[in-house]
Design a protein around this motif. Sequence first.
Motif, PDB file in Angstrom:
ATOM      1  N   GLU A  16       0.829  -1.195   0.000  1.00  8.06           N
ATOM      2  CA  GLU A  16       0.000   0.000   0.000  1.00  8.06           C
ATOM      3  C   GLU A  16       0.871   1.257   0.000  1.00  8.06           C
ATOM      4  O   GLU A  16       0.573   2.237  -0.671  1.00  8.06           O
ATOM      5  CB  GLU A  16      -0.913  -0.008   1.229  1.00  8.06           C
ATOM      6  CG  GLU A  16      -1.851   1.159   1.295  1.00  8.06           C
ATOM      7  CD  GLU A  16      -2.777   1.096   2.498  1.00  8.06           C
ATOM      8  OE1 GLU A  16      -3.644   1.972   2.597  1.00  8.06           O
ATOM      9  OE2 GLU A  16      -2.638   0.196   3.340  1.00  8.06           O
ATOM     10  N   TRP A  17       1.963   1.224   0.790  1.00  9.49           N
ATOM     11  CA  TRP A  17       2.889   2.341   0.886  1.00  9.49           C
ATOM     12  C   TRP A  17       4.318   1.831   0.698  1.00  9.49           C
ATOM     13  O   TRP A  17       4.628   0.712   1.043  1.00  9.49           O
ATOM     14  CB  TRP A  17       2.775   3.025   2.257  1.00  9.49           C
ATOM     15  CG  TRP A  17       1.427   3.601   2.518  1.00  9.49           C
ATOM     16  CD1 TRP A  17       0.485   3.110   3.370  1.00  9.49           C
ATOM     17  CD2 TRP A  17       0.848   4.757   1.921  1.00  9.49           C
ATOM     18  NE1 TRP A  17      -0.637   3.892   3.343  1.00  9.49           N
ATOM     19  CE2 TRP A  17      -0.447   4.915   2.461  1.00  9.49           C
ATOM     20  CE3 TRP A  17       1.302   5.678   0.987  1.00  9.49           C
ATOM     21  CZ2 TRP A  17      -1.282   5.961   2.092  1.00  9.49           C
ATOM     22  CZ3 TRP A  17       0.456   6.717   0.621  1.00  9.49           C
ATOM     23  CH2 TRP A  17      -0.819   6.855   1.176  1.00  9.49           C
ATOM     24  N   SER A  71       6.410   1.425   6.863  1.00  7.68           N
ATOM     25  CA  SER A  71       5.935   2.194   5.710  1.00  7.68           C
ATOM     26  C   SER A  71       6.364   3.659   5.757  1.00  7.68           C
ATOM     27  O   SER A  71       6.766   4.184   6.782  1.00  7.68           O
ATOM     28  CB  SER A  71       4.402   2.119   5.636  1.00  7.68           C
ATOM     29  OG  SER A  71       3.824   2.765   6.754  1.00  7.68           O
ATOM     30  N   GLN A  72       6.253   4.306   4.595  1.00  9.01           N
ATOM     31  CA  GLN A  72       6.458   5.744   4.401  1.00  9.01           C
ATOM     32  C   GLN A  72       5.201   6.259   3.704  1.00  9.01           C
ATOM     33  O   GLN A  72       5.137   6.309   2.483  1.00  9.01           O
ATOM     34  CB  GLN A  72       7.679   5.998   3.518  1.00  9.01           C
ATOM     35  CG  GLN A  72       8.994   5.686   4.160  1.00  9.01           C
ATOM     36  CD  GLN A  72       9.432   6.799   5.089  1.00  9.01           C
ATOM     37  OE1 GLN A  72       9.245   7.977   4.813  1.00  9.01           O
ATOM     38  NE2 GLN A  72      10.027   6.419   6.190  1.00  9.01           N
ATOM     39  N   SER A  73       4.168   6.605   4.475  1.00  9.02           N
ATOM     40  CA  SER A  73       2.884   6.992   3.869  1.00  9.02           C
ATOM     41  C   SER A  73       2.794   8.502   3.656  1.00  9.02           C
ATOM     42  O   SER A  73       3.714   9.249   3.983  1.00  9.02           O
ATOM     43  CB  SER A  73       1.727   6.514   4.748  1.00  9.02           C
ATOM     44  OG  SER A  73       1.604   7.339   5.879  1.00  9.02           O
ATOM     45  N   ASP A  74       1.635   8.932   3.156  1.00 11.02           N
ATOM     46  CA  ASP A  74       1.413  10.345   2.860  1.00 11.02           C
ATOM     47  C   ASP A  74       1.168  11.188   4.107  1.00 11.02           C
ATOM     48  O   ASP A  74       1.290  12.402   4.069  1.00 11.02           O
ATOM     49  CB  ASP A  74       0.254  10.503   1.880  1.00 11.02           C
ATOM     50  CG  ASP A  74      -1.059   9.950   2.412  1.00 11.02           C
ATOM     51  OD1 ASP A  74      -1.054   9.224   3.432  1.00 11.02           O
ATOM     52  OD2 ASP A  74      -2.107  10.223   1.801  1.00 11.02           O
ATOM     53  N   ASN A  82      -0.909   7.335   8.997  1.00 11.75           N
ATOM     54  CA  ASN A  82      -1.201   6.180   8.131  1.00 11.75           C
ATOM     55  C   ASN A  82      -0.085   5.141   8.101  1.00 11.75           C
ATOM     56  O   ASN A  82      -0.214   4.127   7.426  1.00 11.75           O
ATOM     57  CB  ASN A  82      -1.462   6.640   6.698  1.00 11.75           C
ATOM     58  CG  ASN A  82      -2.782   7.354   6.554  1.00 11.75           C
ATOM     59  OD1 ASN A  82      -3.673   7.195   7.374  1.00 11.75           O
ATOM     60  ND2 ASN A  82      -2.903   8.169   5.526  1.00 11.75           N
ATOM     61  N   ASN A  83       1.026   5.381   8.795  1.00 13.38           N
ATOM     62  CA  ASN A  83       2.165   4.466   8.743  1.00 13.38           C
ATOM     63  C   ASN A  83       1.930   3.221   9.575  1.00 13.38           C
ATOM     64  O   ASN A  83       1.168   3.236  10.545  1.00 13.38           O
ATOM     65  CB  ASN A  83       3.435   5.180   9.194  1.00 13.38           C
ATOM     66  CG  ASN A  83       3.911   6.128   8.137  1.00 13.38           C
ATOM     67  OD1 ASN A  83       4.323   5.705   7.065  1.00 13.38           O
ATOM     68  ND2 ASN A  83       3.847   7.426   8.409  1.00 13.38           N
ATOM     69  N   GLN A  84       2.634   2.158   9.186  1.00 14.72           N
ATOM     70  CA  GLN A  84       2.483   0.861   9.847  1.00 14.72           C
ATOM     71  C   GLN A  84       3.816   0.145   9.925  1.00 14.72           C
ATOM     72  O   GLN A  84       4.674   0.312   9.056  1.00 14.72           O
ATOM     73  CB  GLN A  84       1.523  -0.034   9.069  1.00 14.72           C
ATOM     74  CG  GLN A  84       0.155   0.519   8.872  1.00 14.72           C
ATOM     75  CD  GLN A  84      -0.690  -0.367   7.949  1.00 14.72           C
ATOM     76  OE1 GLN A  84      -0.226  -1.369   7.433  1.00 14.72           O
ATOM     77  NE2 GLN A  84      -1.923   0.019   7.754  1.00 14.72           N
ATOM     78  N   LYS A 133      -0.034   0.010  13.967  1.00 10.71           N
ATOM     79  CA  LYS A 133       0.051   1.446  13.657  1.00 10.71           C
ATOM     80  C   LYS A 133       1.389   1.994  14.160  1.00 10.71           C
ATOM     81  O   LYS A 133       1.861   1.623  15.222  1.00 10.71           O
ATOM     82  CB  LYS A 133      -1.098   2.204  14.305  1.00 10.71           C
ATOM     83  CG  LYS A 133      -2.416   2.012  13.594  1.00 10.71           C
ATOM     84  CD  LYS A 133      -3.250   3.269  13.756  1.00 10.71           C
ATOM     85  CE  LYS A 133      -4.446   3.239  12.845  1.00 10.71           C
ATOM     86  NZ  LYS A 133      -4.135   3.631  11.499  1.00 10.71           N
ATOM     87  N   GLY A 191       6.746   8.045   9.612  1.00  9.18           N
ATOM     88  CA  GLY A 191       7.336   7.117   8.655  1.00  9.18           C
ATOM     89  C   GLY A 191       8.480   6.338   9.303  1.00  9.18           C
ATOM     90  O   GLY A 191       9.139   6.821  10.217  1.00  9.18           O
TER      91      GLY A 191
END
Length: 191
Positions: free
Chosen positions: A14-15, A44-47, A51-53, A105, A109
Motif C-alpha cells: 500500500e505504501w 511504511s512511508q505513507s502520505d 497512516n504508517n504501519q 500502527k 514514517g
Amino acid sequence: DSSAYKMHQALTAEWPALSFDFIRDELGDHRTRFPHCLTVVTGSQSDSPGNNQLTVMKMSDLARMEVENEDDILGDEYDKNKDDSDDESDDEIDLDPIVEHFSIKHQGGVNRVRCMPQQQNIVATWSDTGKVNLFNVESILQRFAASSGNATQQSEIPQKPFFSYAKHGNEGYAMDWSKVKQGQLLSGDCE
C-alpha cells in the motif's frame, strides 16, 4: 533478465518502505530445498504520519522459477494419439505463494527497522518523527506458528511500542543491535 534468479516473487504494498529486516526462524540457515518460507518485518512511508504501519509478513510456498528452454517456448509437436487430459506430470505441483501479515500502527514514517539478533521478536524502528521505538511482535509470530499447525498460546497483538526514546534532536537512519551483547541498540540522528 530472469535467468539470474532461482526464485523471484513480487509484492505490491500500500505504501513504500525504506527498510526491512528478516526475522530468523528455527528452520536453519543455507536452505536450498524448495519451496522456501521467510518472515520479514517492514515499515511504511505513507502520505501522512498517522497512516504508517509496522508490518510483519510470513511468506511461504515460495517456489523455484521454471526454467524456460527452447521446447517450452516453441511447445510440443502435435500428436493426435496423445491424451491431452494428462498434460502435467504427476510429480509436478504448482504452489501458489502464501502471504500472511499483521500490521501495527506506527506514528511517523519508518526510516529503519532492525530485529534483535538474540531475540528476534524484539523489533526496533527509527521514525521520521525523531523517535526510536521498540515493539514485541511475539504474538504475531505465535499466530504464524499456529497457522502452520504449531499451536501455541496466543496473546494480543501489540497496539503500540513497549518503549520509545525521544531524546534525539532530529530524525535518523543509523540504527543497529549489538551482535555481541543482547539488548544493546545504537542509533544516530542526522545532526
